[in-house]
Design an enzyme around this catalytic site. Sequence first.
Site, short mmCIF file in Angstrom:
data_model
loop_
_atom_site.label_atom_id
_atom_site.label_comp_id
_atom_site.label_asym_id
_atom_site.label_seq_id
_atom_site.Cartn_x
_atom_site.Cartn_y
_atom_site.Cartn_z
N ARG A 30 14.90 3.84 -1.04
CA ARG A 30 15.33 2.31 -1.01
C ARG A 30 16.00 1.64 -2.32
NH1 ARG A 30 11.27 2.91 2.62
NH2 ARG A 30 9.94 1.95 1.09
N GLU A 65 -2.80 7.09 -1.89
CA GLU A 65 -4.26 6.69 -1.45
C GLU A 65 -4.79 8.03 -0.97
OE1 GLU A 65 -3.88 3.63 1.58
OE2 GLU A 65 -5.94 3.55 1.91
P1 AMP Z 1 3.26 2.46 -5.56
O1 AMP Z 1 3.53 3.78 -6.24
O2 AMP Z 1 1.98 2.15 -4.83
O3 AMP Z 1 3.64 1.06 -6.35
O4 AMP Z 1 4.40 2.27 -4.39
C1 AMP Z 1 5.82 1.91 -4.68
C2 AMP Z 1 6.72 2.87 -3.89
O5 AMP Z 1 6.06 2.94 -2.35
C3 AMP Z 1 7.93 2.10 -3.64
O6 AMP Z 1 9.09 3.18 -3.91
C4 AMP Z 1 7.82 1.41 -2.20
O7 AMP Z 1 9.35 1.90 -1.75
C5 AMP Z 1 6.84 2.04 -1.60
N1 AMP Z 1 5.94 1.01 -1.09
C6 AMP Z 1 4.62 0.89 -1.27
N2 AMP Z 1 4.06 0.00 -0.60
C7 AMP Z 1 4.89 -0.69 0.16
C8 AMP Z 1 5.19 -1.62 1.14
N3 AMP Z 1 3.94 -2.24 1.47
N4 AMP Z 1 6.21 -1.95 1.78
C9 AMP Z 1 7.51 -1.10 1.48
N5 AMP Z 1 7.42 -0.08 0.64
C10 AMP Z 1 6.24 0.46 0.06
#
Ligand code: AMP
Length: 174
Positions: free
Chosen positions: A62, A99
């Site tokens: 995205r 996670e």
């Molecule tokens: P993080 O590495 O945990 O910061 O996760 C970020 C990545 O995961 C981004 O590329 C987001 O597109 C996706 N992502 C994580 N959590 C969500 C969420 N609640 N809704 C949509 N996309 C998410």
Amino acid sequence: MDLEKLIRDRIRDIADYPKPGVVFKDITPLLSDHVAFAGAVDSIVNHYGRGTIDHIVGIEARGFILAAPVAYHFGAGFVPVRKKGKLPSRTYEETYDLEYGTETIEMHVDAFGPGDRVLIVDDVLATGGTARAAADLVRRAGAEVVGLSVLIELSFLHGRDKLGNLDVHSLVTV
Ligand code: AMP
């Protein structure tokens, strides 16, 4: 017009997707509203200013949708960060914890010139692992990370704490 409210209104919460306990931030209503989409792109460009950035890095998948028009408006190049195994030439890779399990992302080793100024763009900042790994890839390639722009920051996950003193610019914080 209150752009922040419009962007907030166009982000849809999907409970228990892709797995129980996760509230997925669905940006498709925002992308299909030309005022909200253009407003989001313009506010990222206005925050940093045209001419201040050499390359926009978009994170699969995205992040690509946002990063490409942002790059065009900046007058900057676009560089993809992709999941492992998708890029055709020589890459740097970074692995980080999810996670459950791990994720590996890659970027072409010759994506930048030395000292290039780079802005990373994605849809959501959650735990910060993805953004941190992307910033590490950019630095390994010899460029400077000027900031991270996201549509949505999930502040309760404290993702920015993983990013040191990087400038984090979020259009909506929840
Ligand atoms: P993080 O590495 O945990 O910061 O996760 C970020 C990545 O995961 C981004 O590329 C987001 O597109 C996706 N992502 C994580 N959590 C969500 C969420 N609640 N809704 C949509 N996309 C998410």
